[in-house]
Each structure stands twice: as structure tokens, then as C-alpha cells.
Design a protein around this motif. Sequence first.
Motif, PDB file in Angstrom:
ATOM      1  N   TYR A 145      37.159  52.816  28.396  1.00  0.00           N
ATOM      2  CA  TYR A 145      37.779  51.697  29.372  1.00  0.00           C
ATOM      3  C   TYR A 145      36.794  50.779  29.771  1.00  0.00           C
ATOM      4  O   TYR A 145      35.840  51.411  30.192  1.00  0.00           O
ATOM      5  CB  TYR A 145      38.645  52.417  30.199  1.00  0.00           C
ATOM      6  N   LEU A 146      37.223  49.795  30.640  1.00  0.00           N
ATOM      7  CA  LEU A 146      36.244  48.954  31.569  1.00  0.00           C
ATOM      8  C   LEU A 146      36.971  49.164  32.777  1.00  0.00           C
ATOM      9  O   LEU A 146      38.303  48.893  33.064  1.00  0.00           O
ATOM     10  CB  LEU A 146      36.536  47.476  30.936  1.00  0.00           C
ATOM     11  N   LEU A 147      36.062  49.565  33.663  1.00  0.00           N
ATOM     12  CA  LEU A 147      36.677  49.670  35.057  1.00  0.00           C
ATOM     13  C   LEU A 147      36.511  48.235  35.862  1.00  0.00           C
ATOM     14  O   LEU A 147      35.835  47.521  35.799  1.00  0.00           O
ATOM     15  CB  LEU A 147      36.022  50.651  36.010  1.00  0.00           C
ATOM     16  N   LEU A 148      37.696  48.188  36.644  1.00  0.00           N
ATOM     17  CA  LEU A 148      37.778  46.663  37.260  1.00  0.00           C
ATOM     18  C   LEU A 148      37.762  46.861  38.854  1.00  0.00           C
ATOM     19  O   LEU A 148      37.713  48.103  39.311  1.00  0.00           O
ATOM     20  CB  LEU A 148      38.937  45.983  36.915  1.00  0.00           C
ATOM     21  N   ASN A 149      37.972  46.136  39.771  1.00  0.00           N
ATOM     22  CA  ASN A 149      38.229  45.915  40.878  1.00  0.00           C
ATOM     23  C   ASN A 149      39.350  45.007  41.644  1.00  0.00           C
ATOM     24  O   ASN A 149      39.483  43.898  40.512  1.00  0.00           O
ATOM     25  CB  ASN A 149      36.997  45.980  41.748  1.00  0.00           C
ATOM     26  N   LYS A 150      39.626  44.955  42.692  1.00  0.00           N
ATOM     27  CA  LYS A 150      40.654  44.084  43.282  1.00  0.00           C
ATOM     28  C   LYS A 150      40.234  42.329  43.089  1.00  0.00           C
ATOM     29  O   LYS A 150      40.851  41.507  42.851  1.00  0.00           O
ATOM     30  CB  LYS A 150      41.139  44.374  44.485  1.00  0.00           C
ATOM     31  N   GLU A 151      38.932  42.392  43.590  1.00  0.00           N
ATOM     32  CA  GLU A 151      38.322  40.957  43.353  1.00  0.00           C
ATOM     33  C   GLU A 151      38.168  40.456  41.960  1.00  0.00           C
ATOM     34  O   GLU A 151      38.599  39.176  41.868  1.00  0.00           O
ATOM     35  CB  GLU A 151      36.923  40.920  43.861  1.00  0.00           C
ATOM     36  N   VAL A 152      37.946  41.173  40.952  1.00  0.00           N
ATOM     37  CA  VAL A 152      38.128  40.578  39.701  1.00  0.00           C
ATOM     38  C   VAL A 152      39.364  40.421  39.333  1.00  0.00           C
ATOM     39  O   VAL A 152      39.786  39.576  38.598  1.00  0.00           O
ATOM     40  CB  VAL A 152      37.561  41.835  38.619  1.00  0.00           C
ATOM     41  N   LEU A 153      40.281  41.149  39.657  1.00  0.00           N
ATOM     42  CA  LEU A 153      41.810  41.049  39.338  1.00  0.00           C
ATOM     43  C   LEU A 153      42.313  39.797  39.835  1.00  0.00           C
ATOM     44  O   LEU A 153      42.873  38.917  39.031  1.00  0.00           O
ATOM     45  CB  LEU A 153      42.608  42.082  39.810  1.00  0.00           C
ATOM     46  N   LYS A 154      41.746  39.547  41.217  1.00  0.00           N
ATOM     47  CA  LYS A 154      42.232  38.329  41.675  1.00  0.00           C
ATOM     48  C   LYS A 154      41.862  37.097  41.374  1.00  0.00           C
ATOM     49  O   LYS A 154      42.328  36.200  41.119  1.00  0.00           O
ATOM     50  CB  LYS A 154      41.961  38.276  43.180  1.00  0.00           C
ATOM     51  N   LYS A 155      40.559  37.012  40.936  1.00  0.00           N
ATOM     52  CA  LYS A 155      39.617  35.866  40.188  1.00  0.00           C
ATOM     53  C   LYS A 155      40.303  35.709  39.017  1.00  0.00           C
ATOM     54  O   LYS A 155      40.272  34.796  38.279  1.00  0.00           O
ATOM     55  CB  LYS A 155      38.209  36.193  40.331  1.00  0.00           C
ATOM     56  N   SER A 156      40.754  36.636  38.141  1.00  0.00           N
ATOM     57  CA  SER A 156      41.369  36.431  36.857  1.00  0.00           C
ATOM     58  C   SER A 156      42.696  36.314  36.616  1.00  0.00           C
ATOM     59  O   SER A 156      43.455  35.983  35.787  1.00  0.00           O
ATOM     60  CB  SER A 156      40.808  37.697  35.890  1.00  0.00           C
ATOM     61  N   ASN A 157      43.439  36.138  37.924  1.00  0.00           N
ATOM     62  CA  ASN A 157      44.626  36.015  37.889  1.00  0.00           C
ATOM     63  C   ASN A 157      45.586  37.041  37.424  1.00  0.00           C
ATOM     64  O   ASN A 157      46.363  36.887  36.589  1.00  0.00           O
ATOM     65  CB  ASN A 157      45.462  34.555  37.230  1.00  0.00           C
ATOM     66  N   SER A 158      45.322  38.169  37.459  1.00  0.00           N
ATOM     67  CA  SER A 158      45.714  39.501  36.719  1.00  0.00           C
ATOM     68  C   SER A 158      46.350  40.467  37.888  1.00  0.00           C
ATOM     69  O   SER A 158      45.711  40.413  39.050  1.00  0.00           O
ATOM     70  CB  SER A 158      44.702  40.132  36.207  1.00  0.00           C
ATOM     71  N   THR A 159      47.375  41.360  37.410  1.00  0.00           N
ATOM     72  CA  THR A 159      47.561  42.352  38.361  1.00  0.00           C
ATOM     73  C   THR A 159      47.688  43.679  37.511  1.00  0.00           C
ATOM     74  O   THR A 159      47.814  43.857  36.227  1.00  0.00           O
ATOM     75  CB  THR A 159      49.261  42.150  38.714  1.00  0.00           C
ATOM     76  N   ILE A 160      47.860  44.735  38.160  1.00  0.00           N
ATOM     77  CA  ILE A 160      48.083  46.212  37.749  1.00  0.00           C
ATOM     78  C   ILE A 160      49.553  45.938  37.083  1.00  0.00           C
ATOM     79  O   ILE A 160      50.507  45.592  37.528  1.00  0.00           O
ATOM     80  CB  ILE A 160      47.972  47.193  38.852  1.00  0.00           C
ATOM     81  N   GLY A 161      49.325  46.736  35.909  1.00  0.00           N
ATOM     82  CA  GLY A 161      50.819  46.865  34.987  1.00  0.00           C
ATOM     83  C   GLY A 161      50.795  45.332  34.118  1.00  0.00           C
ATOM     84  O   GLY A 161      51.503  45.309  33.151  1.00  0.00           O
ATOM     85  N   GLY A 162      50.081  44.420  34.316  1.00  0.00           N
ATOM     86  CA  GLY A 162      49.901  42.899  33.623  1.00  0.00           C
ATOM     87  C   GLY A 162      49.063  43.118  32.460  1.00  0.00           C
ATOM     88  O   GLY A 162      48.161  43.970  32.419  1.00  0.00           O
ATOM     89  N   ASN A 163      49.133  42.061  31.631  1.00  0.00           N
ATOM     90  CA  ASN A 163      48.164  42.004  30.447  1.00  0.00           C
ATOM     91  C   ASN A 163      47.231  41.114  30.808  1.00  0.00           C
ATOM     92  O   ASN A 163      47.373  40.166  31.461  1.00  0.00           O
ATOM     93  CB  ASN A 163      48.891  41.595  29.163  1.00  0.00           C
ATOM     94  N   VAL A 164      46.278  41.121  30.093  1.00  0.00           N
ATOM     95  CA  VAL A 164      44.903  40.088  30.296  1.00  0.00           C
ATOM     96  C   VAL A 164      44.222  40.089  29.184  1.00  0.00           C
ATOM     97  O   VAL A 164      44.008  40.932  28.224  1.00  0.00           O
ATOM     98  CB  VAL A 164      44.048  40.896  31.366  1.00  0.00           C
ATOM     99  N   ILE A 165      43.769  38.765  28.792  1.00  0.00           N
ATOM    100  CA  ILE A 165      42.834  38.628  27.726  1.00  0.00           C
ATOM    101  C   ILE A 165      41.610  39.007  28.100  1.00  0.00           C
ATOM    102  O   ILE A 165      40.897  38.485  28.930  1.00  0.00           O
ATOM    103  CB  ILE A 165      43.121  37.067  27.243  1.00  0.00           C
ATOM    104  N   VAL A 166      40.985  39.932  27.062  1.00  0.00           N
ATOM    105  CA  VAL A 166      39.497  40.248  27.370  1.00  0.00           C
ATOM    106  C   VAL A 166      38.697  39.818  26.255  1.00  0.00           C
ATOM    107  O   VAL A 166      38.986  39.892  25.053  1.00  0.00           O
ATOM    108  CB  VAL A 166      39.541  41.844  27.255  1.00  0.00           C
ATOM    109  N   GLU A 167      37.476  39.306  26.696  1.00  0.00           N
ATOM    110  CA  GLU A 167      36.436  39.034  25.611  1.00  0.00           C
ATOM    111  C   GLU A 167      35.238  39.802  25.871  1.00  0.00           C
ATOM    112  O   GLU A 167      34.885  39.727  26.980  1.00  0.00           O
ATOM    113  CB  GLU A 167      36.157  37.674  25.406  1.00  0.00           C
TER     114      GLU A 167
END
Length: 174
Positions: free
Chosen positions: A62-84
Motif C-alpha cells: 500500500y501507499l500511505l497518504l495524509n490529510k494534506e495529500v487527500l485535500k490537494k488531490s481532491n480525494s476523500t476516504i472511501g473515494g476512488n483516485v487515479i494513481v500513477e
Amino acid sequence: MKFTGNILTFGNNSLSHGPYIIIPDDIVQEMLKITTDKRVKCTLNNTITVSRAMTLKDNFYYLLLNKEVLKKSNSTIGGNVIVELQPDTSKYGIDITEEMEEVLFSDPEGDNLFQKLTPGMQRSLIYMINKIKTSQLRIERSFVILEHLKKNKGKVNSELLQQDFKDYRNRMKF
């Protein structure tokens, strides 16, 4: 290598914490072929790129994230995200500020002690500097870190380092 991941959380009762994304097995196998230390540059939703480690837990990476990264990527817990993902080829496995690079360059003894630290400790100290917003404070803190290493024979004591930061600021007050 791109994939769509789901942002999950380990919950409060686990040793691990924070939001994370499970990396599909086929992506992990391909990345392990091209990276030597599991360090990757991770771009989320084509908006933010961060340095991370592909971390193994039980039977998945897995890749560990944080709140700041979620905010800047417009993502939320439970949501999908495009990862490269791509290998992190930086010297320390994390971007280093120009100020810290200059301080290391200007202090060969401190730089030598810094280079002898474990890669994880180097990244921790660099991260400590990276999160500072002002250039002058990044310079000051970088100098304090190198002085701390010299004073403590190349060892980092987190409590003493925090006190060294405070002492330096108190000395600089007029």
C-alpha cells in the motif's frame, strides 16, 4: 504505471494509521523490477506528486497518504483516485529544498554526518525542513539540524533537537 485505487483507512486499533491505497499485485511486481528500494513518486488525480514507499502489510502493498495529500488531490476516504507510479530516483527518496541543499554544501562536517544517517532518518529530517513555509526558517532549521548532529556525534535525539530549535529561536530574538 497507472491504476484506479480506493482510499481506505486502517482505523484506530491498528499499528498503522492514516488513509492508504492498496497497490494492485501486477503493478507491485512491475515496480519491484524497476525500483531498488520500493520508493516511488506517486501522482494522484494528475494534481499532486509525492514521494512514498510501497509498504508491505500482511499480503498486500500500500501507499500511505495524509490529510494534506487527500485535500490537494481532491480525494476523500472511501473515494476512488487515479494513481500513477514511477520509481523515485531522487538521492534521498524525497525532494529536498534548495535551502537545505545549500546548508549541507556549506558545512562539509555536518554534511558528512548527515550522509551517515539511515535513509529513513535523512528523509525524516528533510521532511521536517520541507514542511516549513519560509525560506529563512528552512535555512535556520537546516543549520540547527547539522549543529545538532555535530554536538551529538552524528546521532539524532528528537527531544534534544526540538529543544535546539527553541534555543536557537530564543537566541535570535532581539
